[in-house]
Design a protein around this motif. Structure first.
Motif, PDB file in Angstrom:
ATOM      1  N   ARG A   1      74.586   4.946 -40.998  1.00 48.72           N
ATOM      2  CA  ARG A   1      73.634   5.927 -41.521  1.00 48.72           C
ATOM      3  C   ARG A   1      73.730   5.955 -43.042  1.00 48.72           C
ATOM      4  NH1 ARG A   1      74.166  11.536 -39.214  1.00 48.72           N
ATOM      5  NH2 ARG A   1      71.930  11.614 -39.650  1.00 48.72           N
ATOM      6  N   GLY A   2      72.573   6.153 -43.694  1.00 51.38           N
ATOM      7  CA  GLY A   2      72.552   6.080 -45.150  1.00 51.38           C
ATOM      8  C   GLY A   2      72.805   4.667 -45.626  1.00 51.38           C
ATOM      9  N   ALA A   3      72.417   3.690 -44.819  1.00 52.80           N
ATOM     10  CA  ALA A   3      72.741   2.284 -45.055  1.00 52.80           C
ATOM     11  C   ALA A   3      71.470   1.468 -45.266  1.00 52.80           C
ATOM     12  CB  ALA A   3      73.528   1.744 -43.857  1.00 52.80           C
ATOM     13  N   ASP A   4      71.651   0.164 -45.396  1.00 52.88           N
ATOM     14  CA  ASP A   4      70.548  -0.793 -45.370  1.00 52.88           C
ATOM     15  C   ASP A   4      70.340  -1.258 -43.939  1.00 52.88           C
ATOM     16  OD1 ASP A   4      70.183  -0.969 -48.230  1.00 52.88           O
ATOM     17  OD2 ASP A   4      71.988  -2.187 -48.323  1.00 52.88           O
ATOM     18  N   GLY A   5      69.083  -1.486 -43.585  1.00 51.52           N
ATOM     19  CA  GLY A   5      68.758  -2.122 -42.317  1.00 51.52           C
ATOM     20  C   GLY A   5      68.192  -3.504 -42.590  1.00 51.52           C
ATOM     21  N   ILE A   6      68.781  -4.531 -41.994  1.00 49.81           N
ATOM     22  CA  ILE A   6      68.339  -5.908 -42.215  1.00 49.81           C
ATOM     23  C   ILE A   6      67.463  -6.336 -41.050  1.00 49.81           C
ATOM     24  CG2 ILE A   6      69.089  -8.285 -42.637  1.00 49.81           C
ATOM     25  CD1 ILE A   6      71.833  -7.020 -43.476  1.00 49.81           C
ATOM     26  N   TYR A   7      66.245  -6.753 -41.369  1.00 42.93           N
ATOM     27  CA  TYR A   7      65.267  -7.167 -40.362  1.00 42.93           C
ATOM     28  C   TYR A   7      64.834  -8.607 -40.615  1.00 42.93           C
ATOM     29  CZ  TYR A   7      64.687  -2.344 -38.773  1.00 42.93           C
ATOM     30  OH  TYR A   7      64.907  -1.080 -38.248  1.00 42.93           O
ATOM     31  N   ASP A   8      64.821  -9.414 -39.578  1.00 51.24           N
ATOM     32  CA  ASP A   8      64.228 -10.740 -39.656  1.00 51.24           C
ATOM     33  C   ASP A   8      62.732 -10.629 -39.407  1.00 51.24           C
ATOM     34  OD1 ASP A   8      66.658 -11.901 -40.130  1.00 51.24           O
ATOM     35  OD2 ASP A   8      66.866 -12.827 -38.152  1.00 51.24           O
ATOM     36  N   ILE A   9      61.965 -11.481 -40.075  1.00 46.75           N
ATOM     37  CA  ILE A   9      60.533 -11.590 -39.815  1.00 46.75           C
ATOM     38  C   ILE A   9      60.323 -12.817 -38.941  1.00 46.75           C
ATOM     39  CG2 ILE A   9      58.239 -11.866 -40.822  1.00 46.75           C
ATOM     40  CD1 ILE A   9      59.342 -10.666 -43.407  1.00 46.75           C
ATOM     41  N   VAL A  10      59.857 -12.607 -37.728  1.00 41.73           N
ATOM     42  CA  VAL A  10      59.683 -13.708 -36.790  1.00 41.73           C
ATOM     43  C   VAL A  10      58.208 -13.864 -36.443  1.00 41.73           C
ATOM     44  CG1 VAL A  10      61.995 -13.394 -35.844  1.00 41.73           C
ATOM     45  CG2 VAL A  10      60.055 -12.247 -34.765  1.00 41.73           C
ATOM     46  N   GLY A  11      57.806 -15.094 -36.098  1.00 45.15           N
ATOM     47  CA  GLY A  11      56.411 -15.357 -35.773  1.00 45.15           C
ATOM     48  C   GLY A  11      55.642 -15.814 -36.989  1.00 45.15           C
ATOM     49  N   LYS A  12      54.325 -15.951 -36.816  1.00 42.34           N
ATOM     50  CA  LYS A  12      53.477 -16.468 -37.880  1.00 42.34           C
ATOM     51  C   LYS A  12      52.236 -15.606 -38.050  1.00 42.34           C
ATOM     52  CE  LYS A  12      54.857 -21.320 -37.229  1.00 42.34           C
ATOM     53  NZ  LYS A  12      54.384 -22.707 -36.958  1.00 42.34           N
TER      54      LYS A  12
END
Length: 500
Positions: free
Chosen positions: A358-369
């Motif tokens: 909490r109070g952190a960074d969230g890392i998200y991958d971008i998948v698809g086109k």
């Protein structure tokens, strides 16, 4: 000044006493950013902490588990080159922008221009008094843009505060001509719905588009009516900025009724901000992409048509994210780092009680086109050093460090300091360098620390809310290749293609 050449593990459980007293719980269950009339990222008001929490801080100081009051510590691969204290502008320092040999530093009372030709000894070129929260700042060519998100009596730099309930009140974007760095000239003002908390530039040859982020409407506010479920788009003719005007208000969260279609927040999602607009947007012009941090939602959208952005995907985290604050793409545009400003920047959230998610960074991958791309959550990142319960600390503004084939960024954490961390492996982020000061106070929670920490042409520049302008030098084999990358201009929310 005492230097620490190795990270502190800090295994103590700072924050337990304060949590038991109910202080921290109250801070975290409240909406993280209020908007009446100066929303979000407001200078943190001093807050009393319990005697047991004060005793815990004193014990941690005596045991060397946290730096001493105002003591500077850092990892061995960072050098603190200099600090330039605040001068004629006494307000809270805010964001940064860069151009050539100049750095532009926002302040709630205006902005300051530094000559950073010699990063070890920056020189003040100009200080412009123009009050207005939070004076988020960007530059493009001979123009400087300044956000005003506090209710003012008019659009001038001599305005005074005025109730947001009055129709004559003004909030929005200001534009300055900075062709003469020593004498900036105020050339245009554009009023926008709910003001301008932050803004993002999308420059073209003849025009500059400005995406204005603002939020928290109220039926009692004549110029900030619900639902406020989109962003204002301003078109600024580069060579006739006085003709700047709003050209649209694209809706990003369509929905029926006064609440629009964003995250409903509490009571449906307790502890999560209701989405009534965006806090910050980052564009990646080379990829026609943008990422929006929008209170209770994170979004990915196409900006092929800059006046009509199109949402591609939308995500929520109703367990660990309280307030989606900002976004950063990696260079390959296959990841986005979103920050969560838990506690609105005014709470002590970097302790064992709050934890690492909490109070952190969230890392998200971008998948698809194409328009079928999706944001897929991978992991959280939070600084590994616990801070005292008298230190406001949470994920805040940062930028990429341009290393080909690696995903590395530098980031501000208020009194948590400055963190350099790698997320090349989305599931296993890790810190590789840090810089911080000890608590401003050991008796009460006092707002301060780094608002923005950005990498520009070989150095890290940090704007501390209270202490002023810091310059850091990072020397590490993992980041040294970035020193060969040179930019003519950097607005972090307008991410460049470093290797094009």
């Amino acid at each position: 000044m005492t230097l620490s050449n190795k990270p502190r593990t800090r295994r103590r459980r700072l924050g337990i006493a304060a949590a038991a007293a109910g202080l921290l719980a109250a801070l975290l269950t409240a909406h993280p950013a209020t908007a009446t009339p100066d929303p979000g990222d407001a200078p943190a008001a001093d807050k009393e902490v319990s005697r047991s929490a004060q005793a815990e801080v004193r014990e941690a100081l005596e045991n060397g588990e946290i730096p001493g009051q105002d003591e500077i510590v850092h990892s061995a691969n960072i050098e603190h080159l200099t600090n330039i204290p605040k001068d004629v502008l006494p307000g809270t320092n805010s964001d940064l922008a860069f151009q050539g040999r100049y750095a532009y530093a926002g302040n709630y009372d205006g902005f300051r221009i530094f000559d950073i030709s010699n990063p070890r000894a920056p020189k003040t070129v100009a200080q412009v008094l123009c009050p207005g929260s939070q004076n988020d700042i960007s530059v493009s060519g001979d123009l400087l843009f300044l956000s005003t998100d506090s209710s003012r009596s008019d659009s001038s730099c001599n305005s005074t505060t005025q109730p947001v309930t009055e129709k004559s009140s003004w909030e929005g974007m200001k534009v300055f001509d900075i062709s003469d760095k020593r004498n900036p000239k105020y050339v245009a003002a554009v009023e926008t719905a709910c003001g301008s908390h932050t803004h993002t530039l999308l420059p073209e040859r003849k025009n500059i588009y400005v995406y204005v982020s603002s939020y928290s409407p109220n039926a009692a506010y004549p110029d900030c009516q619900p639902p406020h479920d989109g962003i204002s788009v301003i078109k600024v003719p580069r060579y006739a900025p006085e003709k700047a005007a709003v050209v649209g208000f694209p809706v990003l969260f369509p929905g029926e009724g006064a609440d629009g279609g964003g995250n409903p927040g509490a009571p449906t999602n307790p502890g999560v901000s209701k989405t009534t607009g965006c806090h910050d947007i980052t564009v990646l012009p080379s990829k026609d992409l943008a990422a929006g941090a929008c209170m209770g939602d994170g979004i990915l959208f196409s900006i092929k048509d800059p006046e009509r952005p199109k949402v591609i995907d939308r995500v929520q985290d109703n367990v660990n994210f309280a307030f989606w604050h900002s976004a950063t793409f990696n260079q390959d545009a296959d990841k986005v780092v979103f920050t969560d400003e838990l506690g609105g920047g005014g709470a002590a959230t970097c302790n064992a009680t709050v934890g690492p998610d909490r109070g952190a960074d969230g890392i998200y991958d971008i998948v698809g086109k194409g328009d079928k791309r999706k944001l897929v959550f991978r992991s959280y990142y939070k600084i590994p050093r616990h801070q005292a319960d008298t230190e406001n600390c949470v994920a805040h503004n940062g930028s990429l460090i341009p290393v080909k084939g690696k995903d590395i960024m530098v980031q501000a954490w208020y009194q948590g300091g400055v963190s350099v961390w790698e997320f090349t492996d989305s599931k296993r982020p890790r810190e590789i360098a840090y810089f911080e000061r000890g608590p401003i106070s050991t008796e009460q929670l006092v707002g301060g620390g780094s608002w923005s920490a950005y990498y520009y042409n070989g150095y890290i520049y940090s704007n501390d809310l209270v202490k002023g302008f810091d310059v850091l030098k990072l020397s590490d084999r993992r980041t040294d290749p970035a020193k060969r990358v040179r930019l003519d201009e950097l607005n972090v929310q307008t991410q460049p293609d470093y290797f094009d």
